[in-house]
Design a protein around this motif. Structure first.
Motif: not given
Length: 466
Positions: A196-199, A171-176, A153-158, A216-221
C-alpha cells in the motif's frame, strides 16, 4: 521549482530483543518531567543547529536542538491537523491539578474508538482523531493501551491511506501508522502495509502524502519486520527517486519527496552490514544532489555520503594483519580502535572534498544566513569524515588543555535522564536518531526511557556522577 540539479564502523545493527531486555533492565525509571510539545517547522527545513556551544551539543529536547520535522507543506505540524491542541497538551503535560494522572489514557481510548468506528465518523473527524491519537503516542508509551485493538486500528489506518479521501486525513493516517510501528514492536506490520505504501508513493497526486508515505515505509521496514532483501529493494526504489529528482514517482523537483527518500535510504543503510555493491551507484546520486538548490537535499545527501565512508571501514580483527595504508585511527581517541578500509567508496575523492569544502564555506547571499550556518556546520563535519572515516559527526580536533588530547567525538548527545545519555558519535547513530525524532518529535527521550524498540536502536552511556 527549478531543477534541483542544475541550480546552485560500526555495523549499525539493530539490537536483538534479548539484548534490548538487558539494556532495559539497566535503564533507570521513567522520566518524570513533562514532555515538550513537538517542534514545528516549515516544509523541507533541515536541522538548523547541532551547534549549541563550542564544547558539546545537547540534543535533549526540541528547544535545545531546535529539531526540525522535515515533512511537507504545512501538513507536517500536528497542530495543523489537530483541532484541540491545547486540550491534548493539558492531558499530556498534566498542568491542570484537577486532571487525573491517567487522563490521557481515557482520551486515547476515545480516539481509538473514533478511528475504528468509520461508519459514524466524518473525514474531518477522522483526521482529528488520527492526529490526536498520534500526538498521544508520541508523548506517551502506550503499547499496553493499543495492543488489544491493533487488529482493528491498523485496517482503519490502511483504509484512510488507501481511500485518500482528503490530503489531511491521509497525512494524519500515515503519521499515526508510523508512530504505531514504533510503539507496538511487531514483526508483522511491514507485510501488512508495504504494498500500500509503495503504491501511495507512486500513485498519489499529493506531494505531502508521497513524502509522508516514504517516511512511513522506511520506519515500517526498519522496525516492522522487513528482511534485509526487502530493505535493499526499498533502498533501490528510494535511489530511483533521488536519481530522478522525484520524476520516477511523478514528483519532479519536489524537494520534500527527494529529502524523504534520502533520509529513509540513510536509515535503512544503517541496518545493512555490507554496502559495497550498493555504494557506487548511491555515491553518484548523492554527489549529484550536492549541487541541489535546496539546502535540505544537500545536507541529507551529505550525511549519506559520510555514512557510506563510515561503513566502508570495519574494526581490525585480533588475528588480522594489514598494512598501515589500509588503517584509519585517531591516536588522540584510542577508544575508536583501529579501523580497516574494506573498499573504495568514490573514485573522485579529491573532487568530492573540493565540493564539500565549498559547501562548508559557502557565502552567497542567495542563501539565507540560517541556511548558510547550517551548511557550514554540517559540511565541515561531513568533509572531516570523508577524509578520516573513523571520525563521526561533531568530531573536534581542538586540544583539551588539561590532557593535551583532542576533544574527539561524542560532543553530540541526548540526555535521557540523570544517569543515561546517548552519545551520537557515529553517522549511523545520527541517522537513527533523526528517523526516530521525525516520528516521535519531542517525545523521543520519554520513549527512549520506556520503549525498548527505541532504546534498542541506539546504545546509551552512563553519565558519571560528580
Amino acid at each position: 521549482m527549478h531543477d534541483l540539479r542544475r541550480q546552485v564502523l560500526e555495523s549499525g545493527k539493530t539490537v536483538s530483543r534479548k539484548a534490548r531486555s538487558r539494556i532495559a533492565s539497566g535503564t533507570p525509571s521513567k522520566v518524570s518531567s513533562a514532555v515538550n510539545s513537538p517542534a514545528h517547522s516549515r516544509a523541507t527545513s533541515r536541522n538548523p543547529s547541532r551547534q549549541n556551544s563550542d564544547d558539546e551539543d545537547d540534543l535533549s529536547d526540541g528547544t535545545a536542538w531546535r529539531f526540525s520535522i522535515r515533512c511537507c507543506a504545512g501538513e507536517c505540524a500536528l497542530t495543523g491537523l489537530l483541532g484541540s491542541t491545547n486540550s491534548i497538551d493539558d492531558l499530556l503535560n498534566g498542568e491542570d491539578g484537577d486532571l487525573p494522572i491517567d487522563a490521557w489514557k481515557s482520551e486515547l481510548k476515545t480516539r481509538v474508538e473514533q478511528i475504528i468506528d468509520r461508519k459514524r465518523s466524518s473525514t474531518e473527524g477522522r483526521a482529528d482523531s488520527l492526529a490526536a491519537y498520534a500526538r498521544i503516542l508520541m508523548a506517551r508509551y502506550a503499547k499496553n493501551d493499543i495492543d488489544n485493538r491493533i487488529r482493528e486500528l491498523l485496517p482503519s489506518m490502511i483504509w484512510s491511506i488507501k481511500s485518500e479521501a482528503t490530503e489531511r486525513e491521509t497525512v494524519a493516517a500515515l503519521k499515526a501508522l508510523a508512530v504505531t510501528v514504533v510503539t507496538i514492536d511487531s514483526d508483522d506490520i511491514y507485510d501488512s502495509v508495504a504494498d500500500l505504501l509503495k503504491r501511495t508513493i507512486s500513485d498519489s497526486g499529493s506531494t505531502p502524502i508521497k513524502a509522508n508515505a516514504i517516511h512511513a515505509l522506511g520506519i515500517a521496514a526498519f522496525l516492522g519486520g522487513a528482511s534485509e532483501d526487502e530493505m535493499e529493494d526499498i533502498m533501490a526504489l528510494l535511489l530511483e527517486i533521488i536519481e530522478s529528482d522525484g520524476l520516477s514517482v511523478d514528483a519532479h523537483d519536489e524537494g520534500s519527496v527527494v529529502i524523504a527518500a534520502l533520509e529513509e535510504w540513510g536509515l535503512l543503510a544503517t541496518q545493512i552490514d555490507d554496502l559495497e555493491n550498493a555504494t557506487e551507484a548511491a555515491m553518484e546520486a548523492f554527489v549529484d544532489q550536492l549541487q541541489s538548490s535546496d539546502s535540505g537535499v544537500q545536507i541529507a545527501a551529505g550525511e549519506n555520503i559520510a555514512l557510506l565512508y563510515e561503513k566502508s571501514y570495519t574494526p581490525l580483527e585480533e588475528d588480522e594483519e594489514i598494512s598501515d595504508e589500509g588503517l584509519d585511527s585517531d591516536d588522540d581517541e584510542p577508544r575508536t580502535g583501529r579501523m580497516v578500509k574494506r573498499y573504495h567508496v568514490y573514485r573522485r575523492q579529491d573532487q568530492l572534498i573540493h565540493t564539500l569544502d565549498e559547501l562548508a564555506n559557502i557565502s552567497t547571499r542567495k542563501i539565507s544566513k540560517k541556511d548558510r550556518k547550517t551548511l557550514h556546520s554540517s559540511f565541515a563535519d561531513i568533509r572531516n569524515s570523508v577524509e578520516k572515516p573513523a571520525r563521526g559527526p561533531k568530531y573536534s580536533t581542538a586540544l583539551d588543555q588539561e590532557t593535551g588530547r583532542s576533544y574527539g567525538g561524542g560532543r553530540m548527545k541526548v540526555k535521557i535522564n540523570r544517569s543515561v545519555e546517548v552519545r551520537i558519535d557515529r553517522w549511523w547513530k545520527l541517522q537513527r536518531l533523526n528517523a526516530l525524532r521525525r516520528v516521535l518529535q519531542g517525545g523521543f527521550t520519554y520513549h527512549y526511557d520506556e520503549n525498548e524498540v527505541v532504546s534498542g536502536c541506539l546504545p546509551f552511556s552512563m553519565t558519571s556522577k560528580r
